[in-house]
Design a protein around this motif. Structure first.
Motif, PDB file in Angstrom:
ATOM      1  N   VAL A  54       0.864  -1.171   0.000  1.00  0.00           N
ATOM      2  CA  VAL A  54       0.000   0.000   0.000  1.00  0.00           C
ATOM      3  C   VAL A  54       0.898   1.217   0.000  1.00  0.00           C
ATOM      4  O   VAL A  54       1.715   1.397   0.891  1.00  0.00           O
ATOM      5  CB  VAL A  54      -0.926   0.022   1.244  1.00  0.00           C
ATOM      6  N   LYS A  55       0.759   2.029  -1.024  1.00  0.00           N
ATOM      7  CA  LYS A  55       1.558   3.246  -1.119  1.00  0.00           C
ATOM      8  C   LYS A  55       0.874   4.339  -0.314  1.00  0.00           C
ATOM      9  O   LYS A  55      -0.328   4.532  -0.421  1.00  0.00           O
ATOM     10  CB  LYS A  55       1.666   3.706  -2.578  1.00  0.00           C
ATOM     11  N   LYS A  56       1.644   5.013   0.499  1.00  0.00           N
ATOM     12  CA  LYS A  56       1.091   6.125   1.282  1.00  0.00           C
ATOM     13  C   LYS A  56       1.013   7.363   0.400  1.00  0.00           C
ATOM     14  O   LYS A  56       1.993   7.765  -0.219  1.00  0.00           O
ATOM     15  CB  LYS A  56       1.957   6.405   2.505  1.00  0.00           C
ATOM     16  N   VAL A  57      -0.157   7.944   0.335  1.00  0.00           N
ATOM     17  CA  VAL A  57      -0.373   9.146  -0.456  1.00  0.00           C
ATOM     18  C   VAL A  57      -0.384  10.334   0.501  1.00  0.00           C
ATOM     19  O   VAL A  57      -1.151  10.354   1.457  1.00  0.00           O
ATOM     20  CB  VAL A  57      -1.714   9.067  -1.222  1.00  0.00           C
ATOM     21  N   PRO A  58       0.487  11.297   0.258  1.00  0.00           N
ATOM     22  CA  PRO A  58       0.499  12.464   1.158  1.00  0.00           C
ATOM     23  C   PRO A  58      -0.819  13.245   1.076  1.00  0.00           C
ATOM     24  O   PRO A  58      -1.387  13.389  -0.002  1.00  0.00           O
ATOM     25  CB  PRO A  58       1.668  13.307   0.661  1.00  0.00           C
ATOM     26  N   LYS A  59      -1.278  13.711   2.227  1.00  0.00           N
ATOM     27  CA  LYS A  59      -2.516  14.492   2.264  1.00  0.00           C
ATOM     28  C   LYS A  59      -2.231  15.895   1.756  1.00  0.00           C
ATOM     29  O   LYS A  59      -1.222  16.497   2.096  1.00  0.00           O
ATOM     30  CB  LYS A  59      -3.080  14.538   3.679  1.00  0.00           C
ATOM     31  N   VAL A  60      -3.151  16.389   0.967  1.00  0.00           N
ATOM     32  CA  VAL A  60      -3.020  17.733   0.406  1.00  0.00           C
ATOM     33  C   VAL A  60      -3.835  18.695   1.266  1.00  0.00           C
ATOM     34  O   VAL A  60      -5.003  18.451   1.550  1.00  0.00           O
ATOM     35  CB  VAL A  60      -3.535  17.769  -1.052  1.00  0.00           C
TER      36      VAL A  60
END
Length: 62
Positions: A54-60
């Protein structure tokens, strides 16, 4: 972090059963690079994929 995509019994965690959607490894356990490779590819006894990274997606910020 990895998510389970196929139910399996982990021989390295005292036979713990991982169900689809579970995090791998469970809290308090560790996994070797070799074991992660074995479970995330078809290079295992059953030729099935059991976990996916699972790739962590940075929160915008809005």
């Amino acid at each position: 972090m990895y998510k389970v995509v196929r139910r399996f019994r982990e021989k390295n965690h005292d036979g713990y059963v991982y169900n689809v959607g579970d995090d791998y490894p469970k809290q308090g356990e560790k996994a070797t690079k070799a074991r992660l490779d074995e479970l995330s590819t078809k290079n295992n006894k059953y030729e099935e994929i059991y976990i996916e990274e699972v790739k962590k997606v940075p929160k915008v910020k809005e």
